[in-house]
Design a protein around this motif. Structure first.
Motif, PDB file in Angstrom:
ATOM      1  N   ARG A   9       0.849  -1.182   0.000  1.00 49.07           N
ATOM      2  CA  ARG A   9       0.000   0.000   0.000  1.00 49.07           C
ATOM      3  C   ARG A   9       0.887   1.234   0.000  1.00 49.07           C
ATOM      4  NH1 ARG A   9      -5.280  -1.292   1.002  1.00 49.07           N
ATOM      5  NH2 ARG A   9      -5.610  -3.301   2.026  1.00 49.07           N
ATOM      6  N   VAL A  10       0.666   2.089  -0.975  1.00 47.91           N
ATOM      7  CA  VAL A  10       1.397   3.353  -1.064  1.00 47.91           C
ATOM      8  C   VAL A  10       0.385   4.459  -1.358  1.00 47.91           C
ATOM      9  CG1 VAL A  10       3.547   2.285  -1.841  1.00 47.91           C
ATOM     10  CG2 VAL A  10       1.874   3.048  -3.526  1.00 47.91           C
ATOM     11  N   ASP A  11       0.791   5.696  -1.112  1.00 48.71           N
ATOM     12  CA  ASP A  11      -0.120   6.793  -1.417  1.00 48.71           C
ATOM     13  C   ASP A  11      -0.241   6.957  -2.928  1.00 48.71           C
ATOM     14  OD1 ASP A  11       1.913   8.708  -2.388  1.00 48.71           O
ATOM     15  OD2 ASP A  11       2.553   8.755  -0.295  1.00 48.71           O
ATOM     16  N   GLU A  12      -1.262   7.676  -3.351  1.00 51.47           N
ATOM     17  CA  GLU A  12      -1.549   7.816  -4.782  1.00 51.47           C
ATOM     18  C   GLU A  12      -0.387   8.436  -5.551  1.00 51.47           C
ATOM     19  OE1 GLU A  12      -5.356   9.445  -5.905  1.00 51.47           O
ATOM     20  OE2 GLU A  12      -6.281   8.569  -4.132  1.00 51.47           O
ATOM     21  N   ALA A  13       0.265   9.422  -4.961  1.00 57.27           N
ATOM     22  CA  ALA A  13       1.377  10.090  -5.646  1.00 57.27           C
ATOM     23  C   ALA A  13       2.526   9.116  -5.901  1.00 57.27           C
ATOM     24  CB  ALA A  13       1.860  11.290  -4.829  1.00 57.27           C
ATOM     25  N   THR A  14       2.813   8.258  -4.918  1.00 60.09           N
ATOM     26  CA  THR A  14       3.887   7.271  -5.075  1.00 60.09           C
ATOM     27  C   THR A  14       3.516   6.260  -6.153  1.00 60.09           C
ATOM     28  OG1 THR A  14       4.533   7.547  -2.769  1.00 60.09           O
ATOM     29  CG2 THR A  14       5.268   5.532  -3.864  1.00 60.09           C
ATOM     30  N   ALA A  15       2.256   5.821  -6.151  1.00 56.09           N
ATOM     31  CA  ALA A  15       1.803   4.868  -7.165  1.00 56.09           C
ATOM     32  C   ALA A  15       1.905   5.479  -8.557  1.00 56.09           C
ATOM     33  CB  ALA A  15       0.364   4.436  -6.873  1.00 56.09           C
ATOM     34  N   GLU A  16       1.507   6.719  -8.713  1.00 56.35           N
ATOM     35  CA  GLU A  16       1.593   7.388 -10.016  1.00 56.35           C
ATOM     36  C   GLU A  16       3.040   7.556 -10.462  1.00 56.35           C
ATOM     37  OE1 GLU A  16      -0.574   8.278 -12.473  1.00 56.35           O
ATOM     38  OE2 GLU A  16      -1.898   7.043 -11.240  1.00 56.35           O
TER      39      GLU A  16
END
Length: 96
Positions: A9-16
Motif C-alpha cells: 500500500r502506497v499513497d496515490e502520488a507514489t503509485a503514479e
C-alpha cells in the motif's frame, strides 16, 4: 526463479510516480520495483565493503600491534593461469 506476490500500500502520488517511471523505461511496475530492490541491495553491499575498508584503515596499527609488525603491509605475489603454465614466474601483480 519462483515468483512471490507482495501486496503493498502506497499513497496515490507514489503509485503514479512508479507507474510513470516504469512507463518511461518501457517496463512493468513490477519489474521497476524489482530493479529498485536489487539496486538497493547492491548499494548496501557496496556500503558494507566501504565501511569495512575504512575500519581496517582506521585500526591497521592495532592489528599490527596485536598480530605482529611482520604482517603489516605484507603483499602476496599472485600467479595468473598463464604464469602457472609458463613455469610459475609471477607476473608482478600483488594482493595487499
Amino acid at each position: 526463479m519462483a515468483k512471490t506476490q507482495l501486496n503493498v500500500r502506497v499513497d496515490e502520488a507514489t503509485a503514479e510516480t512508479a507507474k510513470n517511471r516504469a512507463s518511461q523505461r518501457g517496463i512493468s511496475v513490477n519489474r521497476y520495483i524489482e530493479e529498485l530492490v536489487r539496486a538497493d541491495q547492491g548499494e548496501n553491499g557496496r556500503t558494507f565493503v566501504e565501511a569495512a575498508a575504512d575500519f581496517m584503515k582506521q585500526y591497521e596499527a592495532v592489528f599490527a600491534e596485536e598480530f605482529g609488525h611482520e604482517r603489516e603491509g605484507r603483499r602476496l605475489n599472485v600467479l595468473s593461469d598463464d604464469d602457472a603454465s609458463n613455469g610459475g614466474s609471477a607476473s608482478g601483480r600483488t594482493l595487499a
